[in-house]
Write an enzyme that holds these catalytic residues in place. Structure first.
Site, PDB file in Angstrom:
ATOM      1  N   ASP A 164       0.858  -1.178   0.000  1.00 41.89           N
ATOM      2  CA  ASP A 164       0.000   0.000   0.000  1.00 41.89           C
ATOM      3  C   ASP A 164       0.898   1.233   0.000  1.00 41.89           C
ATOM      4  OD1 ASP A 164      -2.141   1.727   0.041  1.00 41.89           O
ATOM      5  OD2 ASP A 164      -3.182   0.747   1.684  1.00 41.89           O
TER       6      ASP A 164
HETATM    7  C1  NOJ Z   1      -3.910   4.010   0.129  1.00 43.06           C
HETATM    8  C2  NOJ Z   1      -5.133   3.154   0.272  1.00 43.06           C
HETATM    9  O1  NOJ Z   1      -5.079   2.448   1.502  1.00 43.06           O
HETATM   10  C3  NOJ Z   1      -5.307   2.150  -0.840  1.00 43.06           C
HETATM   11  O2  NOJ Z   1      -6.564   1.526  -0.696  1.00 43.06           O
HETATM   12  C4  NOJ Z   1      -5.186   2.810  -2.179  1.00 43.06           C
HETATM   13  O3  NOJ Z   1      -5.351   1.851  -3.191  1.00 43.06           O
HETATM   14  C5  NOJ Z   1      -3.825   3.488  -2.275  1.00 43.06           C
HETATM   15  N1  NOJ Z   1      -3.712   4.485  -1.230  1.00 43.06           N
HETATM   16  C6  NOJ Z   1      -3.608   4.124  -3.635  1.00 43.06           C
HETATM   17  O4  NOJ Z   1      -4.402   5.258  -3.779  1.00 43.06           O
END
Ligand code: NOJ
Length: 797
Positions: A320
């Site tokens: 993530d």
């Molecule tokens: C953080 C988020 O937790 C995740 O769900 C998302 O896909 C990413 N950022 C990218 O935007």
């Protein structure tokens, strides 16, 4: 193998198919969506490795030769480059790594970019990769396409409230078609985190609290995004997230840590991920949260032991946003190099944003802290997705075609159907005339629309407010009733408001025949980084609600939110309450058709609706406790020993405001007794049938009559729950094992039948093996998780 022992073994080192989707949705439902016995068992992990050899998918063996021939030619630098990802557009997190993407791409130092949504820009970057980089490996462009790309569908929590995987699959197909036409071939969706706590804002992004329902929805998203072939031009790669346990963050506070036993992890949190894998998901995202002290983006037990060894996953694991860098504040690394090493060795293939793989991974391999073979394996995962998508053959997007894929009338119609089916009628009490307020009578009546959320209930990540052919509730009402019959009052802002605004709204309600209150949360009050400690109506909305109810006018309360809200006053004093979630682009027409009864609400809750924040986390499939309150009246404080020393609150009931699975209708349904056959089963036979998984023959048939006792046709989501008692590990008081949507005419009785495969009765035992055990079996066929008449059977040793 025990969790601890496993840890020791791994030391810290979407066009052509675009469709004819819509017209017959309504007709599909009566055919009854039998999900129970037909559903793949997602919790049978160790017995059944993922067999996703989907043609054209990432597990396609045919890709391997091509992967190897590319890999063979790559330098160490180029290999690391394939594992590096940056956000090159509107950031969706803090800090964006670097900005010199053009040069980096030319040097083969970037494998993927995301948040770029302009097709021209996508082609610009791709041209550099295809023409200037030595090996011409295309860039994979990703985005959070979570409930539609431009045609915005209800939020995932709303979509799941339809209890209809086919709607999710179709909505995801539309999303894929629109996103792919724009050049985006990878979505960071579905979010398949089990969510038991409404304080956690990301409950909005998932399918709720149940692993069985969540698994069905997870698979539907993947099928929709990836289509019948991943390499079709209108298919995009799915990414099941956030692996794993993220929904259990302590206190419901986003990014917080989690403590989940291996048993609970396997029984509740892992199944939807396994279902996504079974459906062929190309990728998976490692989560922010630590799990029992180990951050998910550095956890070899979940990323290697379970994902690769037990499940045989061959796709890509992306971290993530900066979750590799966050290993430092987590406290398991004191510098970037250690963070990169720990994440990489644990099984994170691609580093989103942190730049730590870019900065350190070559050196980690050169110094022998990781082997080149380990690096090769991670690169294979990335290349397999690119090859599976057909990106090498078709790296560019047709800039002229991009806009033409958006907002097709069929897509908007599907978004409207999805919204209509997502609404959950929480309350529709009879008035003094003995009649319920909804559906509103057609004909000329004066309606006052009051509240801050009538005009825009879009959601961050969906289309920006005002974009696309959006029709708001007041506009749709005016189209139905005529402009002169609809008045509009703000009444209050979401967080603010004045006495004057409330007074104007009260005066408006007094002149109207009915007041429609549109209250709730601003769209950015749920989702990522939107945890709440208070779950009531924000700002002065409660005051506004009470002032309007005091006028004595009929009030319909439409709640817009990404989670259940604790509104005990409203549920006691407002006759009619509809949970609309955040309904997307077709909110207005969908709500108007529901208010006037053109459609009969059939949505049901996929999360338990609490009475008070202090009850959270609150979920139906909990364990029994040694001191269940039984028949004790919990509406009163304890008064003696018998009513005190129980698992209870002294100031609140244990039961929720509305249970999981609950949802009303404009008609009524009566359930007959549940019958089960056979009533005696044997452990040996059930265990034998286990290995056949979903293909096995049914072990138990359960049936019940459901009668439409009202005067309108309606669709009912009929649910099947079981309980197992006498097992080596305490099992939940109820577990969903089947659901069907049945259309029933007024006065008609339908015999609803579920066939349960052996897998429905297998449990994760006290050795964390999935097997059947001797048990007393209780089965309910019921309208929700709190009602229904039980039938008994026995699983004999
Ligand atoms: C953080 C988020 O937790 C995740 O769900 C998302 O896909 C990413 N950022 C990218 O935007």
């Amino acid at each position: 193998m025990s969790y601890l022992r496993s840890l020791r073994r791994f030391p810290a080192k979407s066009r052509s198919l675009f469709p004819k989707l819509i017209p017959s949705l309504a007709r599909l439902i009566p055919t009854a969506l039998l999900f129970s016995g037909l559903c793949l068992l997602t919790s049978l992990a160790p017995l059944a490795q993922v067999s996703s050899s989907h043609a054209g998918g990432i597990a396609d063996k045919g890709l391997d030769t091509r992967v190897e021939s590319i890999l063979h030619r790559m330098t160490l630098e180029e290999k690391v480059g394939q594992l590096v990802q940056y956000s090159a557009g509107q950031p969706t997190g803090p800090g964006t790594g670097r900005t010199d993407y053009d040069d980096m791409i030319a040097r083969g130092e970037i494998g993927s970019l995301f948040n770029v949504i302009d097709p021209k820009e996508i082609n610009k970057y791709q041209k550099i990769a295809m023409e200037k980089s030595r090996l011409h490996i295309p860039i994979l462009f990703g985005l959070d396409v979570i409930h539609g790309f431009k045609t915005e569908f209800p939020i995932p929590l709303g979509l799941a409230s339809t209890w209809d995987p086919s709607i999710i699959e179709k909505a995801s197909r539309v999303a894929a078609t629109e996103a792919a036409a724009d050049g985006i071939r990878w979505t960071f969706s579905p979010m398949v985190d089990i969510a038991r706590d409404a304080r956690w804002g990301r409950m909005a992004e998932g399918a709720g609290e149940d692993p069985f329902l969540g698994s069905a929805m997870a698979a539907a998203y993947v099928r929709g995004y990836q289509g019948s072939r991943l390499d079709a031009p209108d298919s995009i790669a799915a990414c099941a997230k956030h692996y794993v346990g993220y929904g259990a963050v302590e206190g419901g506070r986003d990014y917080n840590s989690t403590e989940i036993s291996e048993h609970t992890l396997r029984q509740f949190y892992l199944p939807p991920f396994h279902a996504a894998l079974e459906a062929g998901t190309a990728s998976l995202m490692s989560a922010f949260n630590s799990l029992n002290g180990i951050p998910s983006s550095a956890n070899p037990f979940t990323l290697k032991q379970i994902l690769r060894k037990e499940w045989g996953f061959r796709g890509l694991v992306v971290s993530d946003w900066n979750s590799v860098g966050e290993l430092i504040p987590h406290g398991i690394a004191n510098d970037g190099a250690t963070a990169a090493r720990k994440a990489f060795l644990a099984g994170v293939d691609m580093d989103m944003v942190s730049s730590l793989y870019h900065d350190n991974l070559q050196q980690i391999v050169k110094s022998g802290q990781a082997t080149e073979a380990e690096l090769d394996e991670a690169v294979r995962h990335a290349l397999r997705v690119k090859l599976g998508l057909g990106l090498f053959e078709h790296p560019y997007v047709d800039e002229g075609a991009a806009a033409k894929a958006l907002y097709h009338p069929e897509s908007i119609a599907l978004a409207q159907t999805a919204a209509e089916r997502s609404f959950v009628l929480l309350k529709n009490a009879n008035g003094p005339d003995g009649k319920a307020l909804l559906p509103l009578a057609s004909g000329s009546q004066n309606v006052a629309v009051i509240g801050p959320l009538a005009d825009d209930s879009s959601y961050p990540g969906g289309a920006p407010p005002g974009s696309g052919p959006r029709v708001s509730l007041p506009v749709a009402l005016a189209q139905r009733l005529g402009e002169s019959h609809v008045s509009r009052f703000q009444g209050a802002g979401i967080l603010d408001g004045s006495d004057n605004d409330i007074a104007e709204a009260v005066a408006g309600a007094q002149k109207a025949d009915v007041a429609i209150l549109t209250l709730g949360e601003a769209p950015d009050m749920s989702g990522e980084a939107a945890s709440r400690a208070h779950l009531g109506l924000p700002g002065r909305q409660q005051e506004l609600l009470e002032a309007i109810v005091r006028t004595g006018k009929p009030v319909v309360l439409i709640l817009f939110s990404g989670r259940p809200l604790t509104l005990p006053w409203a549920f006691e004093h407002v006759p009619t309450v509809l949970a609309a979630w955040l309904p997307g682009i077709a909110a207005g027409p969908a709500l108007v058709r529901t208010l006037f009864g053109d459609v009969n609400p059939s949505g049901k809750l996929v999360v338990t609706w609490p009475r008070a924040v202090g009850q959270e986390p609150l979920y139906y499939n909990s364990l029994g406790t040694g001191r269940p309150p039984g028949d004790i009246d919990l509406t009163r404080p304890p008064s003696d020993v018998a009513s005190r020393y129980l698992s209870r609150y002294i100031d609140e009931q244990n039961t929720p405001q509305f249970p999981f699975g609950y949802g009303g209708s404009y008609t009524s349904f009566k359930y007959g007794p549940t019958t089960v056959s056979p009533q005696r089963l044997s452990v040996a036979t059930l265990n034998q049938g286990l290995s056949a998984g979903a293909k096995g023959t049914p072990a138990v048939t359960a049936e019940a009559d459901v009668t439409n006792t009202g005067s309108r046709p309606g669709e009912e989501v009929v649910q099947l729950y079981i309980r197992l008692q006498g097992t080596s590990v305490a099992e939940p008081v109820r577990m969903l094992k089947g659901f069907q949507t049945v259309a029933i005419a007024p006065g008609e009785t339908r015999r609803v039948k579920f066939e349960l495969k052996p897998e429905a009765f297998a449990i994760w035992n006290d050795h964390n093996q999935i097997l059947t055990e001797a048990a007393k079996l209780t089965v309910w066929i019921s309208p929700d998780s709190a009602r229904g008449s039980p039938a008994q059977a026995e699983i004999q040793p």
